[in-house]
Motif scaffolding. Structure first.
Motif, PDB file in Angstrom:
ATOM      1  N   ARG A   4      38.528  45.568  28.441  1.00 13.16           N
ATOM      2  CA  ARG A   4      40.113  45.847  27.768  1.00 13.16           C
ATOM      3  C   ARG A   4      40.671  46.200  29.277  1.00 13.16           C
ATOM      4  O   ARG A   4      41.926  45.676  29.740  1.00 13.16           O
ATOM      5  CB  ARG A   4      40.525  46.500  26.256  1.00 13.16           C
ATOM      6  CG  ARG A   4      40.031  46.046  25.513  1.00 13.16           C
ATOM      7  CD  ARG A   4      40.523  45.182  24.973  1.00 13.16           C
ATOM      8  NE  ARG A   4      40.463  44.416  23.514  1.00 13.16           N
ATOM      9  CZ  ARG A   4      40.908  43.232  23.627  1.00 13.16           C
ATOM     10  NH1 ARG A   4      41.924  42.625  23.750  1.00 13.16           N
ATOM     11  NH2 ARG A   4      40.090  43.353  22.342  1.00 13.16           N
ATOM     12  N   HIS A  30      41.411  43.137  41.107  1.00 17.32           N
ATOM     13  CA  HIS A  30      41.796  42.499  39.768  1.00 17.32           C
ATOM     14  C   HIS A  30      42.606  41.215  39.482  1.00 17.32           C
ATOM     15  O   HIS A  30      43.879  41.751  40.147  1.00 17.32           O
ATOM     16  CB  HIS A  30      42.293  43.396  38.752  1.00 17.32           C
ATOM     17  CG  HIS A  30      43.309  43.467  37.116  1.00 17.32           C
ATOM     18  ND1 HIS A  30      41.725  42.468  36.504  1.00 17.32           N
ATOM     19  CD2 HIS A  30      44.186  43.257  36.994  1.00 17.32           C
ATOM     20  CE1 HIS A  30      43.177  42.589  35.041  1.00 17.32           C
ATOM     21  NE2 HIS A  30      44.283  42.647  35.715  1.00 17.32           N
ATOM     22  N   HIS A  60      46.550  38.590  34.605  1.00 16.69           N
ATOM     23  CA  HIS A  60      46.784  37.057  34.045  1.00 16.69           C
ATOM     24  C   HIS A  60      48.238  36.693  34.018  1.00 16.69           C
ATOM     25  O   HIS A  60      49.374  37.027  34.430  1.00 16.69           O
ATOM     26  CB  HIS A  60      47.424  37.373  32.187  1.00 16.69           C
ATOM     27  CG  HIS A  60      47.879  36.997  31.344  1.00 16.69           C
ATOM     28  ND1 HIS A  60      46.651  35.728  30.765  1.00 16.69           N
ATOM     29  CD2 HIS A  60      49.257  36.186  30.579  1.00 16.69           C
ATOM     30  CE1 HIS A  60      47.481  34.561  30.135  1.00 16.69           C
ATOM     31  NE2 HIS A  60      48.447  35.330  30.353  1.00 16.69           N
ATOM     32  N   LEU A  72      38.446  39.724  31.220  1.00 20.94           N
ATOM     33  CA  LEU A  72      38.771  41.294  30.186  1.00 20.94           C
ATOM     34  C   LEU A  72      38.978  40.470  29.072  1.00 20.94           C
ATOM     35  O   LEU A  72      40.092  39.268  28.674  1.00 20.94           O
ATOM     36  CB  LEU A  72      40.037  41.699  31.221  1.00 20.94           C
ATOM     37  CG  LEU A  72      39.931  42.679  31.953  1.00 20.94           C
ATOM     38  CD1 LEU A  72      41.110  43.452  32.173  1.00 20.94           C
ATOM     39  CD2 LEU A  72      38.360  43.864  31.928  1.00 20.94           C
ATOM     40  N   SER A 112      42.529  39.221  34.114  1.00 17.21           N
ATOM     41  CA  SER A 112      42.876  38.531  32.455  1.00 17.21           C
ATOM     42  C   SER A 112      43.614  37.808  32.256  1.00 17.21           C
ATOM     43  O   SER A 112      44.151  37.160  32.293  1.00 17.21           O
ATOM     44  CB  SER A 112      44.306  39.568  32.812  1.00 17.21           C
ATOM     45  OG  SER A 112      43.531  41.540  33.308  1.00 17.21           O
ATOM     46  N   MET A 134      45.691  42.113  28.995  1.00 19.65           N
ATOM     47  CA  MET A 134      44.846  43.091  29.097  1.00 19.65           C
ATOM     48  C   MET A 134      44.841  43.018  30.650  1.00 19.65           C
ATOM     49  O   MET A 134      43.821  43.959  31.655  1.00 19.65           O
ATOM     50  CB  MET A 134      43.483  41.662  29.085  1.00 19.65           C
ATOM     51  CG  MET A 134      43.073  41.321  27.767  1.00 19.65           C
ATOM     52  SD  MET A 134      42.644  41.924  26.814  1.00 19.65           S
ATOM     53  CE  MET A 134      42.681  41.442  25.195  1.00 19.65           C
ATOM     54  N   ASP A 135      46.096  43.669  31.523  1.00 21.90           N
ATOM     55  CA  ASP A 135      45.616  43.984  32.819  1.00 21.90           C
ATOM     56  C   ASP A 135      45.666  45.268  32.975  1.00 21.90           C
ATOM     57  O   ASP A 135      45.869  45.922  33.847  1.00 21.90           O
ATOM     58  CB  ASP A 135      47.469  43.716  33.174  1.00 21.90           C
ATOM     59  CG  ASP A 135      48.198  42.168  33.312  1.00 21.90           C
ATOM     60  OD1 ASP A 135      46.096  41.495  33.521  1.00 21.90           O
ATOM     61  OD2 ASP A 135      48.986  41.487  32.686  1.00 21.90           O
ATOM     62  N   ARG A 185      45.054  49.415  25.456  1.00 25.65           N
ATOM     63  CA  ARG A 185      45.332  48.676  26.658  1.00 25.65           C
ATOM     64  C   ARG A 185      46.666  48.936  27.187  1.00 25.65           C
ATOM     65  O   ARG A 185      48.266  49.871  26.178  1.00 25.65           O
ATOM     66  CB  ARG A 185      45.330  46.915  25.584  1.00 25.65           C
ATOM     67  CG  ARG A 185      44.712  46.367  25.439  1.00 25.65           C
ATOM     68  CD  ARG A 185      44.455  44.870  24.928  1.00 25.65           C
ATOM     69  NE  ARG A 185      44.443  45.295  23.844  1.00 25.65           N
ATOM     70  CZ  ARG A 185      44.785  44.008  23.210  1.00 25.65           C
ATOM     71  NH1 ARG A 185      45.337  42.642  23.808  1.00 25.65           N
ATOM     72  NH2 ARG A 185      44.927  43.528  21.665  1.00 25.65           N
TER      73      ARG A 185
END
Length: 797
Positions: A459, A475, A478, A691, A720, A725-726, A797
Motif C-alpha cells: 500500500r 515512486h 498515480h 502498489l 501507484s 496508493m501514493d 493509506r
C-alpha cells in the motif's frame, strides 16, 4: 538462471515451506493496526454497552441454602462398637438400603418434576423452567469428601418472589426427606420382621449341634482337654527318661561286678544309691535279700579285719593268711549273689520301660484326634456366636426403627437458611469486560488477517522498501490521465503534448477543472521522474550507468508507461535518451509513441540489419529522444536475447557516445527468461512494484530469480496504478528522505483545492468512479466517498 517449465512459468525450487511465519503475521497486524484497533474497540464498547444494559435492566440474582443430609455424629464419628452393635448397624443399612451413598441419583431426584411440580405450579411456572433455574452441588472444599452437605442455588430476576420460591423449595425437600425416611423405616421394619424367624431357627439349630458334639465325644471343651493330654505326655516322657537312666546305671554296675572290679564296699554304695533313687520316686535300684545282706556283712567284716591285721602283723603271719583264706572263700559267693541281684533289677527295669512306652503311644493317639475335634467344635461355636450376634443386632435394629418411627423427626437439617444475594451475579462486569477485550483482540486480529488475505498487496512505498530490503529509487504517483492507456492502446505521447499545449498563466483564468488537475498531476509525475533520474545517477559515482533495464514481477504493472514517461522527462531535461523495446513477445512501445515497427531489435539480432543507426527512430518534438522498437516477432526471443549479437549491440550503443542513458523495456521477470537475459548485457536492472495491485510474494520471488541469474539489481521503483496508493496527499514522492524532497511552488499552490482530490476518494475500480460534482452533491456519492476514505484510513493509506 532458474529453469522454465513448458508453460513458461518458473519451476518451484527447494522445499515448499508451509509453516506459519510469525514475523509476517506480526507485520500484517502492524500494517492493519487501525483495523485491529477499530474492530477491538468496537467489540469492547459493544460489550460494555451490553453489560451496562443487562446490569441496569436485566440483572440476574442468586439465592441459596444448604442441607445436611447425613448425621456426622452417628455416622462418621461413631465409637468402636461390639460385635452386636456392628451387626446391628449392618442390619440398619440393609433395612434402609443405605449400603452406598448415591449422591448423583439423589440430585436427579431432587430436580425431578415429581418434587418440583407442586412448587412450580404454585408460582406459575413449569417443572422444566424451575429445574433450569435450580442447581444442586455437594458442599465443602473437597467435593469428593463432602457428600453429606448439599448446596441448593436458585437464579432469577425477581429477588422478592425468588426468595419465597427458594423457601418453598427448601420446605418441599425437607418434607420429601421426612416422607422418604418414614417409608424407608417402615420398609426396613418389615424386612427385619421377615428375617427374624430364620435367624432364630438357625440359632437353635446350632445350639443343638453343639450339644450333640459334646455328648458324642464326651468333651465339654476339646481345647482344654487337649492341653491336659499334652501335660500328661510331657510327664510320661520324664518317667521314661528316668527308667532308661537307671537301666544304664545297672548295666555299668553288673559289668564292674563281672570284671571283679567292684568290692563289697562299692557294691554296698551302689545298693544304697539305688535305694535312694527309689525313695525319691524316680525308679527302683538294686534290692538285696537278707541272706545276701548277711554274706555282704561278713565279707565286709573280714575285709576290715584283714586290713587291720596287715597293719599289725607281717604279710606271712598266720593271722593274715587265715583272714585272706576266709576272704577268698566269701568273695565268689558274694559275686554270684551280686550278679543275681543286678540281673533281677535289670529285668524289673525293662518291664517298667515297656509299660511307660505303651502309655506314651496311647496318649499320642488320643492327642492326635484333638485338633479335628477342636476345629469342629470351634466352627460350631463360631457359627453359633454369629447367629446370636445377628439375632441380637436384628432385635436391636427393630427396636430402634420402632422408636424412630414414633418420633417422626426430619432426617435433614437446613444449615444455612434460604436467602437471596442482593448483588446480582449476572452480568459480571470484570468477566464481561475481560471477555470483551479478549474477543475484541481476537476479532481485530482476525479481521486484520482476513483483510490482509484478500488485500495482500503493498500500500505504501515504505512497505515495499522495508519488506524487500532494497533501496527505493523512486515512486511514480498515480495520474488519472494515464488510466486505460494499456487497455485502450491509446496514443499516449500525442495526448500528453496536446494536454500541456496551453501556458500555465492561462490556466489561472480557465474554468476547466480537469485542465487544472492535468497540470497539477503533470507537475508531480515530472518531479517524480526527475527524482528517479537523480537516484540513478547517484548509484555509481565512479562509472556512470549507461544501460539500464526495467522489469516487473507480472504484466500490467505500468512498466512500459514508466519507461515512456522517464524517457520523456529526461529528454525534456536535455538528456540524450535511447529507449529500446525488448518486449519481443508482445511489443507495444511503437503504438504508444506513434512509430512504425517495420525494423527493430529483432531485425538487428537476426542479422537482417547490421547497422543499428538505421533502426533508431527519433521521437517528434523531442530532440534527444530516440527509440528502437521491437521489430517483427521472432520464434525464440530468449535465444536472441542471450546471443553474442545482443551483447555486441549493447556494447556498440554504449560506446557510440550518442546517448547519455539507454533504457530497455523488458518482459516481466516471472515466467519468462527474457528480462534476466537482457539484463546480463546491461549495467543493472530495476524492478517495478505496483502498489495495490501485485501480491507481496511476487516481488520477493522476482528478486530471488534476479539474484540467481547474477544480474546486478539496482533497486526498486514503486508505481501507484490505482488512486489513493501514493501514501501521502502529495502523491507520495515527498516521503522518501531529504534527498528526494521537493517543495511546492507558488504557481501550483492555487490548484490544491478540495475538488482536486475528489477523483482520489473513490474505489480502485475506475469504471465505478463518480464525478466530482456527483460525489459532493448526491447522498450515495457522499456515502461512497466516506466509505472509501474510511477503508483507506483503516488500511493505513
Amino acid at each position: 538462471m532458474r529453469d522454465l517449465g513448458t508453460t513458461g512459468q518458473p519451476l518451484k525450487q527447494g522445499n515448499d515451506n508451509n509453516d506459519v511465519d510469525l514475523r509476517e503475521l506480526w507485520q500484517a497486524l502492524v500494517r492493519r493496526k487501525k483495523l485491529v484497533g477499530v474492530t477491538a474497540g468496537s467489540i469492547i464498547v459493544l460489550a460494555a454497552l451490553m453489560t451496562c444494559y443487562q446490569r441496569l435492566f436485566r440483572p440476574v440474582y442468586q439465592g441459596s441454602f444448604s442441607l445436611l443430609i447425613t448425621d456426622p455424629i452417628s455416622s462418621d464419628g461413631r465409637a468402636p462398637s461390639t460385635a452386636t452393635g456392628a451387626s446391628g448397624a449392618v442390619f440398619e443399612d440393609l433395612a434402609l438400603n443405605t449400603t452406598r451413598n448415591d449422591i448423583p441419583t439423589l440430585i436427579e431426584v431432587l430436580q425431578s418434576p415429581l418434587l418440583l411440580s407442586p412448587v412450580a405450579k404454585q408460582f406459575g411456572l413449569t417443572a422444566g423452567e424451575l429445574n433450569e433455574r435450580i442447581s444442586i452441588t455437594t458442599g465443602g472444599e473437597k467435593r469428593n469428601e463432602a457428600k453429606g452437605v448439599l448446596n441448593v442455588s436458585l437464579i432469577g430476576r425477581k429477588p422478592n418472589e425468588d426468595s419465597k420460591l427458594l423457601e418453598a423449595v427448601s420446605e418441599v425437600y425437607l418434607q420429601a426427606a421426612l416422607q422418604q425416611r418414614q417409608q424407608r423405616l417402615s420398609d426396613g421394619l418389615e424386612f427385619l420382621n421377615k428375617q427374624a424367624p430364620s435367624l432364630e431357627n438357625k440359632t437353635s439349630e446350632l445350639q443343638g449341634k453343639l450339644a450333640s458334639f459334646r455328648e458324642r465325644h464326651s468333651q465339654l471343651e476339646p481345647s482344654v482337654e487337649g492341653g491336659a493330654l499334652k501335660e500328661r505326655q510331657i510327664a510320661l516322657e520324664t518317667v521314661v527318661m528316668n527308667i532308661k537312666s537307671e537301666r544304664n546305671r545297672l548295666s555299668r554296675v553288673r559289668a564292674e561286678i563281672a570284671a571283679g572290679n567292684l568290692s563289697a564296699r562299692s557294691f554296698q554304695e551302689a545298693v544304697s544309691t539305688g535305694s535312694s533313687n527309689a525313695s525319691s520316686g524316680q525308679t527302683q535300684g538294686l534290692s538285696v535279700t537278707d541272706a545276701d545282706q548277711t554274706l555282704l556283712q561278713q565279707t565286709l567284716k573280714v575285709e576290715s579285719e584283714l586290713a587291720e591285721a596287715r597293719s599289725k602283723y607281717q604279710r606271712n603271719s598266720a593271722m593274715v593268711r587265715s583272714l585272706e583264706s576266709r576272704l577268698n572263700q566269701l568273695q565268689p559267693l558274694l559275686r554270684k549273689n551280686q550278679l543275681e541281684a543286678v540281673d533281677a533289677a535289670l529285668k524289673l527295669n525293662a518291664g517298667r520301660l515297656d509299660t511307660a512306652n505303651r502309655q506314651q503311644e496311647q496318649l499320642e493317639s488320643r492327642f492326635l484326634k484333638q485338633p479335628a475335634l477342636i476345629q469342629e467344635y470351634e466352627a460350631l461355636q463360631q457359627d453359633l456366636n454369629i447367629a446370636k450376634a445377628n439375632l441380637s443386632g436384628l432385635v436391636k435394629a427393630r427396636e430402634k426403627f420402632q422408636l424412630e418411627m414414633a418420633q417422626r423427626s426430619v432426617p435433614w437439617r437446613v444449615l444455612s437458611p434460604p436467602e437471596i444475594n442482593p448483588e446480582p451475579i449476572k452480568p459480571s462486569v470484570p468477566r464481561n469486560m475481560a471477555l470483551g477485550v479478549l474477543i475484541g483482540l481476537i476479532s481485530g486480529a482476525g479481521a486484520a488477517l482476513l483483510r490482509e488475505r484478500f488485500d495482500h498487496v503493498f500500500r505504501k512505498p515504505e512497505e515495499v522498501k522495508d519488506d524487500l530490503g532494497l533501496p527505493l529509487l523512486g515512486h511514480v504517483p498515480h495520474v488519472q490521465f494515464f488510466e486505460g492507456v494499456r487497455e485502450n492502446k491509446r496514443f499516449l505521447l500525442e495526448e500528453l503534448d496536446r494536454s500541456v499545449s496551453s501556458d500555465a498563466n492561462t490556466l489561472e483564468t480557465t474554468d476547466s477543472e480537469s485542465r487544472r488537475q492535468q497540470i497539477y498531476q503533470r507537475f508531480f509525475y515530472q518531479e517524480a521522474f526527475r527524482n528517479l533520474f537523480t537516484s540513478i545517477r547517484f548509484l555509481n559515482s565512479d562509472t556512470p550507468l549507461k544501460a539500464i533495464a526495467l522489469t516487473s514481477s507480472q504484466p500490467a504493472e505500468g512498466k512500459s508507461l514508466v519507461n515512456v514517461l522517464l524517457a520523456k522527462t529526461l529528454a525534456e531535461m536535455g538528456q540524450r535518451i535511447l529507449l529500446v523495446d525488448a518486449e519481443l513477445r508482445k511489443p507495444q512501445m511503437h503504438s504508444r509513441l506513434g512509430l512504425n515497427n517495420l525494423m527493430g531489435l529483432s531485425n538487428l539480432l537476426t542479422g537482417e540489419s547490421n547497422d543499428w543507426q538505421k533502426v533508431v527512430q527519433k521521437v517528434d518534438t523531442y530532440e534527444g529522444w530516440s527509440v528502437i522498437t521491437a521489430g517483427r516477432r521472432p520464434p525464440d526471443p530468449a535465444r536472441l536475447m542471450s546471443s553474442k549479437r545482443m551483447h555486441q549491440l549493447v556494447q556498440d550503443l554504449k560506446e557510440s557516445g550518442q546517448f547519455d542513458l539507454i533504457l530497455f523495456d523488458t518482459p516481466p521477470v516471472l515466467g519468462l527468461a527474457d528480462a534476466a537475459l537482457v539484463s546480463e548485457h546491461c549495467d543493472g536492472l530495476m524492478l517495478l512494484v505496483s502498489l495495490g495491485r501485485v501480491d507481496r510474494s511476487l516481488p520477493k520471488e522476482a528478486i530471488a530469480r534476479i539474484r540467481t541469474s547474477g544480474v546486478p539489481l539496482l533497486g526498486l521503483i514503486t508505481n501507484s496504478i490505482n488512486s489513493g496508493m501514493d501514501g501521502s496527499e502529495a502523491y507520495g514522492y515527498g516521503n522518501y528522505g531529504s534527498a528526494y524532497q521537493y517543495g511546492y511552488s507558488d504557481s501550483y499552490a492555487k490548484f490544491q483545492t478540495p475538488a482536486t482530490y475528489a477523483h482520489y476518494a473513490n474505489d480502485d475500480d475506475s469504471s465505478s468512479r463518480i464525478a466530482p460534482q456527483e460525489a459532493n452533491t448526491t447522498w450515495k456519492g457522499k456515502v461512497r466517498q466516506r466509505c472509501g476514505q474510511m477503508m483507506r484510513w483503516l488500511d493505513g493509506r
